[in-house]
Motif scaffolding. Structure first.
Motif, PDB file in Angstrom:
ATOM      1  N   ARG A   1       0.763  -1.299   0.003  1.00 33.74           N
ATOM      2  CA  ARG A   1      -0.048   0.074   0.103  1.00 33.74           C
ATOM      3  C   ARG A   1       0.883   1.282   0.166  1.00 33.74           C
ATOM      4  NH1 ARG A   1      -4.096   0.475   4.829  1.00 33.74           N
ATOM      5  NH2 ARG A   1      -4.697   2.153   3.747  1.00 33.74           N
ATOM      6  N   LEU A   2       2.017   1.366   0.814  1.00 39.86           N
ATOM      7  CA  LEU A   2       2.752   2.432   0.867  1.00 39.86           C
ATOM      8  C   LEU A   2       3.587   2.817  -0.451  1.00 39.86           C
ATOM      9  CD1 LEU A   2       4.776   2.343   4.177  1.00 39.86           C
ATOM     10  CD2 LEU A   2       2.999   4.071   3.362  1.00 39.86           C
ATOM     11  N   PHE A   3       3.972   1.533  -1.174  1.00 41.05           N
ATOM     12  CA  PHE A   3       4.684   1.685  -2.272  1.00 41.05           C
ATOM     13  C   PHE A   3       4.175   1.825  -3.639  1.00 41.05           C
ATOM     14  CE2 PHE A   3       8.025   0.706   0.958  1.00 41.05           C
ATOM     15  CZ  PHE A   3       8.840   1.703   0.851  1.00 41.05           C
ATOM     16  N   GLY A   4       2.741   1.448  -3.752  1.00 36.17           N
ATOM     17  CA  GLY A   4       2.098   1.365  -5.003  1.00 36.17           C
ATOM     18  C   GLY A   4       2.551   0.459  -5.953  1.00 36.17           C
ATOM     19  N   ARG A   5       2.503   1.225  -7.284  1.00 36.59           N
ATOM     20  CA  ARG A   5       3.151   0.378  -8.499  1.00 36.59           C
ATOM     21  C   ARG A   5       4.413  -0.062  -8.156  1.00 36.59           C
ATOM     22  NH1 ARG A   5       6.530   1.563 -12.246  1.00 36.59           N
ATOM     23  NH2 ARG A   5       6.586   3.534 -11.258  1.00 36.59           N
ATOM     24  N   LYS A   6       4.712  -1.662  -8.848  1.00 37.43           N
ATOM     25  CA  LYS A   6       5.978  -2.020  -8.724  1.00 37.43           C
ATOM     26  C   LYS A   6       6.556  -2.127  -9.841  1.00 37.43           C
ATOM     27  CE  LYS A   6       4.336  -5.008  -5.482  1.00 37.43           C
ATOM     28  NZ  LYS A   6       3.881  -6.639  -5.018  1.00 37.43           N
ATOM     29  N   GLU A   7       8.324  -1.737  -9.860  1.00 39.05           N
ATOM     30  CA  GLU A   7       8.867  -1.929 -11.191  1.00 39.05           C
ATOM     31  C   GLU A   7       8.824  -3.204 -11.843  1.00 39.05           C
ATOM     32  OE1 GLU A   7       9.419  -0.793  -8.231  1.00 39.05           O
ATOM     33  OE2 GLU A   7      10.182   1.504  -8.596  1.00 39.05           O
ATOM     34  N   SER A   8       8.942  -2.933 -13.198  1.00 39.23           N
ATOM     35  CA  SER A   8       9.249  -4.672 -13.769  1.00 39.23           C
ATOM     36  C   SER A   8      10.803  -4.900 -13.760  1.00 39.23           C
ATOM     37  CB  SER A   8       8.754  -4.111 -15.283  1.00 39.23           C
ATOM     38  OG  SER A   8       7.595  -3.809 -15.398  1.00 39.23           O
ATOM     39  N   ILE A   9      10.767  -6.222 -13.816  1.00 37.85           N
ATOM     40  CA  ILE A   9      11.972  -7.161 -13.619  1.00 37.85           C
ATOM     41  C   ILE A   9      12.163  -8.212 -14.522  1.00 37.85           C
ATOM     42  CG2 ILE A   9      11.599  -7.678 -11.418  1.00 37.85           C
ATOM     43  CD1 ILE A   9      14.400  -7.592 -10.569  1.00 37.85           C
ATOM     44  N   SER A  10      13.199  -8.103 -15.357  1.00 36.12           N
ATOM     45  CA  SER A  10      13.182  -9.402 -16.261  1.00 36.12           C
ATOM     46  C   SER A  10      13.816 -10.643 -15.702  1.00 36.12           C
ATOM     47  CB  SER A  10      13.944  -9.097 -17.661  1.00 36.12           C
ATOM     48  OG  SER A  10      15.293  -8.851 -17.282  1.00 36.12           O
ATOM     49  N   ARG A  11      13.579 -11.769 -16.365  1.00 34.12           N
ATOM     50  CA  ARG A  11      14.320 -13.074 -15.881  1.00 34.12           C
ATOM     51  C   ARG A  11      15.691 -13.009 -15.859  1.00 34.12           C
ATOM     52  NH1 ARG A  11      12.851 -16.385 -12.663  1.00 34.12           N
ATOM     53  NH2 ARG A  11      10.759 -15.332 -12.816  1.00 34.12           N
ATOM     54  N   ASP A  12      16.127 -12.238 -16.784  1.00 33.71           N
ATOM     55  CA  ASP A  12      17.738 -12.123 -16.932  1.00 33.71           C
ATOM     56  C   ASP A  12      18.277 -11.495 -15.800  1.00 33.71           C
ATOM     57  OD1 ASP A  12      17.899 -13.784 -19.035  1.00 33.71           O
ATOM     58  OD2 ASP A  12      18.323 -12.549 -20.565  1.00 33.71           O
ATOM     59  N   GLU A  13      17.715 -10.545 -15.533  1.00 39.08           N
ATOM     60  CA  GLU A  13      17.774  -9.283 -14.385  1.00 39.08           C
ATOM     61  C   GLU A  13      17.817 -10.223 -13.266  1.00 39.08           C
ATOM     62  OE1 GLU A  13      16.746  -5.113 -16.198  1.00 39.08           O
ATOM     63  OE2 GLU A  13      15.175  -6.365 -15.375  1.00 39.08           O
ATOM     64  N   ILE A  14      16.860 -10.802 -12.763  1.00 40.95           N
ATOM     65  CA  ILE A  14      16.479 -11.714 -11.739  1.00 40.95           C
ATOM     66  C   ILE A  14      17.835 -12.549 -11.434  1.00 40.95           C
ATOM     67  CG2 ILE A  14      15.194 -13.444 -10.423  1.00 40.95           C
ATOM     68  CD1 ILE A  14      12.580 -11.965 -11.543  1.00 40.95           C
TER      69      ILE A  14
END
Ligand code: NAP
Ligand code: ZN
Length: 372
Positions: free
Chosen positions: A324-337
């Motif tokens: 709730r505090l941080f709202g929308r989350k950034e996208s992160i790819s499989r390679d990045e993970i």
């Protein structure tokens, strides 16, 4: 129970605490280098309060105001060169964690020659310029820690210099400097401090003293969360009382990590800041809930101890609150993970965890904490 406790910094808290305690500058020398960011210290009054206090006690000064967010190794060497050339006797760092961390590295590099390849070695001679720190965000607790965290382009991550030489002699905490922080920076920095207190309790180095400080800091920060949620909706201002609570809590959480270090959450957060420019506190806040869920599954008593001062019943509830505090989350790819997980598992923070995640657990935490 075996434990160690060390905190040599004199902390002064309250309105006008710099001017009211100006005599404390005198034993530090005749000339100061003030290290700060490009803008904020000039706007929030902290830089001029420092100058007024130094003028009143006859100490000369020069300002180095080129510290960027997530300061680089090059910035620390540049500041140290100026400190040497101007023969500064001591360093005053004023601003958020970035200028304070830069000031610490500058104090070390101005006093001794350290080649860049050895900067993070921890192997230094016993020389450092005295340090004074003035936080203008309420989050990092850097004003009471022995860490300076720098952007280390050679290692493609953020790396800490950790040395008892870096404890400041003085820390001045005046919450009025934090009054005009944006709602987002207030929340990001507060949750960085919350993360310090929580990770301190999840560390193998946790002790009676650090847990006492951590529980108190957790309670104080959580007390401010309803006002943070309200501010997101109304875009209203925070009270000075809330600002003071957060500044005190972040300092206390700083004393916690000075004893315990941080754990998996900070290790995972550093790549998000380095590669994706996600704010340090926000990165920690988005990861913390998932790590607490993992620990809860293996050591429910430990997590219950952390949730008690929050008045929450489960790690799941905590994660929902962070979302709730941080709202929308950034996208992160499989390679990045995969890349970030490999970096995180190799850090010493993992050995510091009571519940040690595997690389697979780390991948999973990134996946469910962000838009993967
Ligand atoms: P920051 O990077 O120091 O500052 C973020 C932004 O806030 C900057 O644009 C800054 O502007 C602005 N700002 C600072 N004070 C302000 C004020 N009172 N009013 C308005 N704007 C203000 O952010 P931070 O979250 O405090 O610090 C993050 C850094 O600390 C990271 O590098 C992190 O790794 C490190 N850290 C260190 C420790 C430790 O123990 N040493 C612990 C946790 C985190 P200006 O640039 O103009 O000043
Ligand atoms: Zn942090």
């Amino acid at each position: 129970m075996n434990y160690k406790y060390f905190m040599p910094t004199r902390v002064l808290m309250g309105e006008n605490c710099i001017f009211n305690n100006k005599e404390l500058f005198k034993p530090l020398g005749k000339k100061a280098l003030i290290v700060t960011g490009r803008q904020s210290a000039k706007i929030n009054g902290s830089e001029s309060d420092i100058k007024k206090a130094l003028d009143a006690v006859g100490i000369a000064y020069l300002v180095f105001d080129q510290v960027m967010s997530n300061p680089t190794v090059a910035c620390a060497y540049e500041g140290a060169k100026i400190a040497r050339e101007t023969q500064a006797d001591f360093i005053i760092g004023v601003g958020g964690g970035s200028p304070m961390d830069a000031a610490k590295a500058i104090a070390l590099l101005a006093a001794q020659e350290i080649q860049e390849d050895y900067l993070f070695s921890g192997n230094y001679s016993n020389q450092v310029l005295p340090l004074v720190l003035v936080p203008t965000t309420a989050g990092t607790g850097s004003e009471v820690t022995q860490y300076s965290i720098l952007t280390n382009d050679k290692a493609r991550t953020k790396t800490s210099i950790a040395s008892d030489l870096l404890y400041p002699a003085l820390a001045f905490l005046d919450a009025s400097y934090t009054e005009n922080l944006s709602i987002e920076t207030t929340i990001n920095t507060a949750i960085d401090a919350l993360s310090h207190a929580v990770e301190g309790m999840l560390s193998v180095k946790a002790s009676m003293i650090s847990n006492g400080l951590a529980c108190e800091a957790i309670g104080m920060i959580m007390e401010c969360v309803p006002d943070m949620l309200k501010a997101i909706e109304t875009r209203g201002k925070f009270s000075l009382k809330l600002r003071e609570t957060l500044l005190n809590a972040s300092m206390m959480a700083g004393i916690v990590i000075a004893q315990t270090g941080t754990t998996a959450v900070h290790a995972m957060g550093y790549s998000l800041t380095y590669f994706k420019d996600i704010d340090h506190g926000r990165a920690n806040g988005l990861l913390l809930g998932e790590y607490l869920k993992l620990v809860e599954a293996r050591d429910p008593e430990l997590v219950a101890k952390i949730l008690k001062p929050m008045n929450l019943g489960s790690a799941y509830q905590f994660k929902a609150l962070m979302d709730r505090l941080f709202g929308r989350k950034e996208s992160i790819s499989r390679d990045e993970i995969n890349q970030y997980s490999e970096l995180a598992i190799a850090t010493k923070n993992i050995a510091n965890c009571v519940v040690k995640p595997t690389e697979e657990c780390i991948r999973n935490m990134y996946t469910v904490s962000f838009n993967a």
